[in-house]
Motif scaffolding. Structure first.
Motif, PDB file in Angstrom:
ATOM      1  N   LEU A 258       0.833  -1.202   0.000  1.00 30.35           N
ATOM      2  CA  LEU A 258       0.000   0.000   0.000  1.00 30.35           C
ATOM      3  C   LEU A 258       0.876   1.264   0.000  1.00 30.35           C
ATOM      4  O   LEU A 258       0.533   2.268  -0.611  1.00 30.35           O
TER       5      LEU A 258
ATOM      6  N   GLU B 170       2.150   1.690  -3.505  1.00 23.11           N
ATOM      7  CA  GLU B 170       1.056   2.278  -4.275  1.00 23.11           C
ATOM      8  C   GLU B 170       1.084   3.806  -4.151  1.00 23.11           C
ATOM      9  O   GLU B 170       1.071   4.524  -5.151  1.00 23.11           O
TER      10      GLU B 170
ATOM     11  N   PHE C 102      -4.074   8.276   5.488  1.00 24.90           N
ATOM     12  CA  PHE C 102      -4.986   7.263   4.951  1.00 24.90           C
ATOM     13  C   PHE C 102      -5.021   6.106   5.936  1.00 24.90           C
ATOM     14  O   PHE C 102      -3.992   5.764   6.537  1.00 24.90           O
ATOM     15  N   ILE C 103      -6.197   5.509   6.117  1.00 21.18           N
ATOM     16  CA  ILE C 103      -6.328   4.333   7.000  1.00 21.18           C
ATOM     17  C   ILE C 103      -6.948   3.178   6.214  1.00 21.18           C
ATOM     18  O   ILE C 103      -8.017   3.320   5.620  1.00 21.18           O
ATOM     19  N   ALA C 104      -6.284   2.038   6.226  1.00 18.17           N
ATOM     20  CA  ALA C 104      -6.820   0.848   5.568  1.00 18.17           C
ATOM     21  C   ALA C 104      -7.600   0.006   6.566  1.00 18.17           C
ATOM     22  O   ALA C 104      -7.216  -0.095   7.728  1.00 18.17           O
ATOM     23  N   GLY C 105      -8.695  -0.578   6.100  1.00 17.27           N
ATOM     24  CA  GLY C 105      -9.426  -1.537   6.933  1.00 17.27           C
ATOM     25  C   GLY C 105     -10.802  -1.075   7.374  1.00 17.27           C
ATOM     26  O   GLY C 105     -11.332  -1.586   8.361  1.00 17.27           O
TER      27      GLY C 105
ATOM     28  N   ARG D 202      -9.694   7.521  -0.401  1.00 16.42           N
ATOM     29  CA  ARG D 202      -9.179   6.449  -1.251  1.00 16.42           C
ATOM     30  C   ARG D 202      -7.684   6.680  -1.443  1.00 16.42           C
ATOM     31  O   ARG D 202      -7.223   7.826  -1.400  1.00 16.42           O
ATOM     32  N   PRO D 203      -6.919   5.631  -1.733  1.00 16.64           N
ATOM     33  CA  PRO D 203      -5.492   5.837  -1.992  1.00 16.64           C
ATOM     34  C   PRO D 203      -5.265   6.864  -3.109  1.00 16.64           C
ATOM     35  O   PRO D 203      -4.320   7.653  -3.063  1.00 16.64           O
ATOM     36  N   ALA D 204      -6.182   6.872  -4.105  1.00 15.06           N
ATOM     37  CA  ALA D 204      -6.017   7.779  -5.248  1.00 15.06           C
ATOM     38  C   ALA D 204      -6.147   9.248  -4.841  1.00 15.06           C
ATOM     39  O   ALA D 204      -5.758  10.143  -5.602  1.00 15.06           O
TER      40      ALA D 204
ATOM     41  N   ALA E 243      -7.234  -2.016   1.718  1.00 11.72           N
ATOM     42  CA  ALA E 243      -7.620  -0.817   0.971  1.00 11.72           C
ATOM     43  C   ALA E 243      -8.500  -1.196  -0.220  1.00 11.72           C
ATOM     44  O   ALA E 243      -9.412  -0.453  -0.585  1.00 11.72           O
TER      45      ALA E 243
ATOM     46  N   LEU F 122     -12.325  -0.017  -0.973  1.00 10.80           N
ATOM     47  CA  LEU F 122     -12.704   0.655  -2.220  1.00 10.80           C
ATOM     48  C   LEU F 122     -13.911  -0.048  -2.861  1.00 10.80           C
ATOM     49  O   LEU F 122     -14.747   0.606  -3.485  1.00 10.80           O
TER      50      LEU F 122
ATOM     51  N   TYR G  89     -16.670   1.439  -1.143  1.00 15.97           N
ATOM     52  CA  TYR G  89     -16.784   2.839  -1.584  1.00 15.97           C
ATOM     53  C   TYR G  89     -17.601   2.931  -2.868  1.00 15.97           C
ATOM     54  O   TYR G  89     -18.396   3.841  -3.051  1.00 15.97           O
TER      55      TYR G  89
ATOM     56  N   ARG H 233      -6.006  -5.780 -12.098  1.00 13.66           N
ATOM     57  CA  ARG H 233      -5.298  -4.513 -12.109  1.00 13.66           C
ATOM     58  C   ARG H 233      -3.867  -4.774 -11.671  1.00 13.66           C
ATOM     59  O   ARG H 233      -3.623  -5.372 -10.619  1.00 13.66           O
TER      60      ARG H 233
ATOM     61  N   MET I 136      -6.577   1.472  -9.921  1.00 15.09           N
ATOM     62  CA  MET I 136      -7.259   0.724  -8.871  1.00 15.09           C
ATOM     63  C   MET I 136      -8.742   1.087  -8.835  1.00 15.09           C
ATOM     64  O   MET I 136      -9.605   0.224  -8.695  1.00 15.09           O
ATOM     65  N   ASP I 137      -9.051   2.382  -8.996  1.00 15.19           N
ATOM     66  CA  ASP I 137     -10.446   2.796  -8.963  1.00 15.19           C
ATOM     67  C   ASP I 137     -11.229   2.206 -10.133  1.00 15.19           C
ATOM     68  O   ASP I 137     -12.341   1.717  -9.958  1.00 15.19           O
TER      69      ASP I 137
END
Lengths: 294, 377
Positions: A162, A165, A238-241, A281-283, B263, B267, B270, B340, B364-365
Motif C-alpha cells: 500500500l 502504491e 490514509f487508513i486501511a481496513g 481512497r489511496p487515489a 484498501a 474501495l 466505496y 489490475r 485501482m479505482d
C-alpha cells in the motif's frame, strides 16, 4: 537531507547468505547502499559477491563486523526463531539503527528485544516491515527502488504494497520523497509514527508528510494528537481496513480490531480532529498533498 | 489462534491453577456418563470460539445426570454466532460466594504483558474499563524480570481483603502468568475467578488466545487447533500459507500485501459493492499460489467476480501477469476475472493479460468500479 539513512549509512546484513538476504543485498548494492559487511554465524571469512564485481566480507558475529568495518546500521533477514536474538546482538554491537524485515517473530520475544533496545538507546525499525529508502542516497530493506524519486515528501506507513502504491502515485506526478519508511505490521514495533513524524518535522528538506495507517492499536490516534501539538508541516493520512470485521486478523499480526478499539473510523476521526487531511481512497493522497503544498 | 475453554483449562491445570474437574462430551450419552461420574450438580457448556455462549443458551446448570443428557442434546448441534457446537464441557457446579476477574494480555502501547484484575467478575472487562476504571487494577510485567512475587500479591490484594483468599489468588496470578508465557499466549483470562463458601479460590471459566508466531516451537499447543470451528476455506488458505478472511459479499479479492488488500476491500465498499473476502497472496509470481487463491475464492458460492489487485515492485508486473495467465489455464473459473496491475513493467504486463483475453487495468479505482458492476450484473 533525509531521515534515518543517507549516503553515510554503512550497512551490515544479518542473514546475508540466506535466500532473501542475498537477493535483497544485491538489490541494495545495485541501488548504491554501502553494504560494508554481512553476518552469518559459521560463514565468517567468506565473501559475499554483489553485482558488477562488488563484494562484502562475511563475519560470524555482529561484534566483529562492526569492529572491522565501522558499520552503523544493520538489516535483518534471519528466520523468525532467531530474529529477536539477532536484533539484540545488533543492539549490543554498537550500531545506531537496526531494521528487522523478518515476519512472524513471536510477540513475547519482541517484548524482550524492544526492552533491550530501549535500554541501550538503539533505534529498531520493525519487525515485519519493508525497511526504508532515502531516494538517491540509500536503501535498507526490500522496498522497490524503481518506484521512488528524490523530492520533498516524507512517507511513513504500517504497510508494504500500500505504501508502494502511494509512493508510485506521488512519483508519477513528480512528487519525489525524502525518505519512505515502513514501520511494520506487527503489534509490537520499534520506531512508530511519532518517531518518524518528529524526524520529518526536523528534516529541512521534507515539506509534507503522507502517513498510512491501518486498523488495530492506537498508534495513529497518538500520532494525530502529536501532529496537532508539534507539527508545522502538512500531513495527509490514509487508513486501511474500513471494511475489516472486528476480532479478525487482517494479514498483519497487528491489524486487528479488539472489541471496539482500533477501528478505521476512530482513526480517521482522530486524523480529522487533529488537522490531518484524510484521503478516502489511496487515489486521493496525491491531490491532498498537492493542495497542502499549494 | 483461539483455543477452547476446556483446552485453556488443561493449560491452567498444568500450571497448578485450581480448576474444578471437567471433561469433554461429544454425545448426550457421554455427557450423562460424565455427570454420573462427577456426581452432584454439573454445568454443561458449549465449546465454540465465540463469546456470548450463555446468552445463546449454550451454558446450562444440570441438577441430575438425566438433565445433563437433555441439555447436551439441546446444545450439541446448536449454532452460536454461525458456529456449530460439536463438543460440550461437562464440569462440576461450584457454590459461588464472589466472582472476580483476572486477565493478562500483550499491551501494544506498553510493549509487554499487562495484567488487569477486578473484583467485579463475570463481566465484560472492556465495558468496566470504560464505565468504572477504578474497579480495575493494572500491572505491566517487565519482560526482563517476569512477574515478581510482590506484584502478584499486589494484584491479589485488590481482589480480596481476606488474607487467606489474597494468598491463594496471588499464587493463581503467578500460575496464570506461567501458563500465559509457556503457552505462547497473547491473552489469557479467568472470568470469573470465584471464591467458595468454604474459602477456596478457583477458576471456573478460562479463555486463551495463542500468538500464531509461537506455534512453530510449541507443537503441543499447535495441536489444539480445532479446524472444525473455522470455515473450510480458511483452513485451506492456512495450509497454502495464504492470509484469508471470509466475508459476506460478492466481490472476491486477490491482492498482494495486507494493507493493499484492506484498501481494496474498502474501495469495493466505496463503489457500492461488498467484498467477499480478505486475501493476501504475498509477493511472488508463483502460479501455484494463484491457483490456491483462486480455488479458495471460488469455493464461496456468493462470489460473482474475481478482482486481482497487484502492485509489482521487486516482483515485476510482467512476471505476475504470466503467473496469473498460467494459473487460470489450470482451473476452470465460471465467474469473470478483472485484473489490475501496477508498478514495474506494467505496460508489458497489460499486453500479456490482454493477449490472454483478460480485462486489465492500471487504475485501482477503474478496476474496482468494474468489479462492483459485474458483481451486480
Amino acid at each position: 537531507m533525509a531521515i534515518f539513512i543517507d549516503r553515510d549509512t554503512k550497512l551490515v546484513v544479518q542473514g546475508i547468505t540466506g535466500r532473501d538476504g542475498s537477493f535483497h543485498t544485491r538489490q541494495m548494492m545495485e541501488y548504491g547502499t554501502q553494504v560494508v559487511a554481512g553476518v552469518t554465524p559459521g560463514k565468517g571469512g567468506q565473501t559475499f559477491d554483489g553485482p558488477d564485481g562488488t563484494t562484502a566480507p562475511i563475519f560470524n558475529t555482529m561484534d566483529q563486523a562492526v569492529a572491522e568495518t565501522g558499520a552503523n546500521t544493520s538489516v535483518i533477514y534471519v528466520p523468525p526463531p532467531f530474529a529477536a536474538g539477532a536484533i539484540m546482538e545488533a543492539v549490543d554491537s554498537g550500531v545506531d539503527l537496526v531494521v528487522c524485515i523478518t515476519e512472524g517473530v513471536p510477540v513475547l520475544d519482541m517484548a524482550r528485544a524492544h526492552a533491550f533496545a530501549r535500554d541501550h538507546g538503539v533505534r529498531v525499525l520493525g519487525p515485519n516491515c519493508p525497511g526504508l529508502i532515502s531516494p538517491g542516497k540509500s536503501k535498507v530493506g526490500i522496498l522497490p527502488a524503481q518506484i521512488v524519486k528524490e523530492g520533498p515528501i516524507g512517507v511513513v506507513s504500517r504497510s508494504g504494497t500500500l505504501t508502494y502504491e502511494a509512493v508510485f502515485q506521488l512519483s508519477n506526478v513528480g512528487l519525489g520523497q525524502t525518505t519512505c519508511v515502513g514501520i511494520g505490521g506487527d503489534p509490537l514495533i520499534g520506531t512508530n509514527f511519532i518517531d518518524c513524524l518528529e524526524a520529518f518535522e526536523n528534516d529541512p528538506d521534507t515539506t509534507a508528510v503522507v502517513m498510512i495507517g491501518e486498523i488495530g492499536g492506537t498508534d495513529e490516534q497518538e500520532a494525530a494528537a502529536w501532529v496537532k501539538a508539534n507539527m508545522s508541516k502538512p500531513v495527509v493520512g490514509f487508513i486501511a481496513g474500513q471494511t475489516a470485521p472486528p476480532g479478525r486478523r487482517m494479514g498483519h499480526a497487528g491489524a486487528i480490531i479488539s472489541g471496539s478499539a482500533g477501528t478505521a473510523e476512530e482513526k480517521m476521526k482522530s486524523f480529522e480532529d487533529n488537522g490531518i487531511s484524510v484521503a478516502e481512497r489511496p487515489a486521493d493522497i496525491v491531490g491532498l498533498i498537492q493542495d497542502a503544498l499549494g | 489462534m483461539d483455543i477452547h475453554e476446556y483446552q485453556a483449562k488443561e493449560r491452567f491445570r498444568a500450571a497448578g491453577i485450581p480448576v474444578p474437574p471437567g471433561e469433554i462430551a461429544r454425545t448426550p450419552d457421554e455427557a450423562q456418563a460424565l455427570a454420573e461420574k462427577f456426581g452432584g450438580m454439573t454445568v454443561v457448556k458449549a465449546q465454540v470460539h465465540s463469546g456470548g455462549r450463555g446468552k445463546a443458551g449454550g451454558v446450562k446448570l444440570a441438577k441430575t445426570p438425566a438433565d445433563a443428557r437433555a441439555y447436551a442434546a439441546d446444545i450439541l448441534g446448536m449454532e452460536i454466532n454461525g458456529l456449530t457446537v460439536e463438543k460440550v464441557l461437562v464440569t462440576t457446579a461450584e457454590d459461588i460466594d464472589t466472582e472476580a476477574y483476572v486477565g493478562v494480555l500483550v499491551d501494544r502501547k506498553k510493549q509487554a504483558a499487562t495484567f488487569m484484575v477486578s473484583p467485579e467478575g463475570g463481566i465484560d472487562i472492556e465495558e468496566v474499563a470504560h464505565s468504572n476504571p477504578e474497579a480495575i487494577r493494572k500491572l505491566t510485567v517487565d519482560p526482563r524480570y517476569g512477574l515478581l512475587p510482590h506484584q502478584a500479591y499486589w494484584l491479589a490484594n485488590f481482589l480480596y481483603e481476606d488474607p487467606g483468599l489474597a494468598k491463594q489468588a496471588s499464587k493463581i496470578v503467578g500460575q496464570l502468568y506461567r501458563a500465559f508465557v509457556d503457552s505462547g499466549a497473547s491473552m489469557a483470562e479467568i472470568n470469573p475467578l470465584i471464591t467458595t463458601p468454604d474459602g477456596k479460590v478457583k477458576a471456573i471459566d478460562a479463555k486463551m488466545s495463542i500468538d500464531d508466531n509461537e506455534l512453530f516451537r510449541r507443537p503441543e499447543v499447535a495441536e489444539m487447533r480445532d479446524s472444525s470451528s473455522e470455515p473450510p476455506a480458511e483452513t485451506k488458505a492456512r495450509e497454502a500459507s495464504l492470509s484469508y478472511v471470509k466475508l459476506d459479499g460478492a466481490v472476491g479479492c486477490c491482492v498482494n500485501g495486507a494493507g493493499l488488500a484492506m484498501a481494496t476491500m474498502d474501495l469495493v465498499k466505496y463503489y457500492g459493492g461488498e467484498p467477499a473476502n480478505f486475501l493476501d497472496i504475498g509477493g511472488s509470481s508463483n502460479p501455484e499460489k494463484v491457483v490456491s487463491a483462486l480455488e479458495i475464492i471460488t469455493s464461496d458460492p456468493k462470489v460473482k467476480v474475481i478482482l486481482f489487485n497487484i502492485f509489482g515492485g521487486i516482483t515485476r508486473c510482467d512476471d505476475v501477469a504470466n503467473g496469473i495467465v498460467e494459473a487460470t489455464k489450470r482451473i476452470d473459473i465460471e465467474v469473470p476475472i478483472v485484473i489490475r496491475l501496477t508498478g514495474t513493467n506494467e505496460e508489458k504486463a497489460l499486453e500479456i493479460l490482454k493477449d490472454a483475453g483478460f480485462s486489465a487495468y492500471t487504475s485501482m479505482d477503474a478496476v474496482v468500479e468494474k468489479a462492483v458492476e459485474l458483481a451486480k450484473a
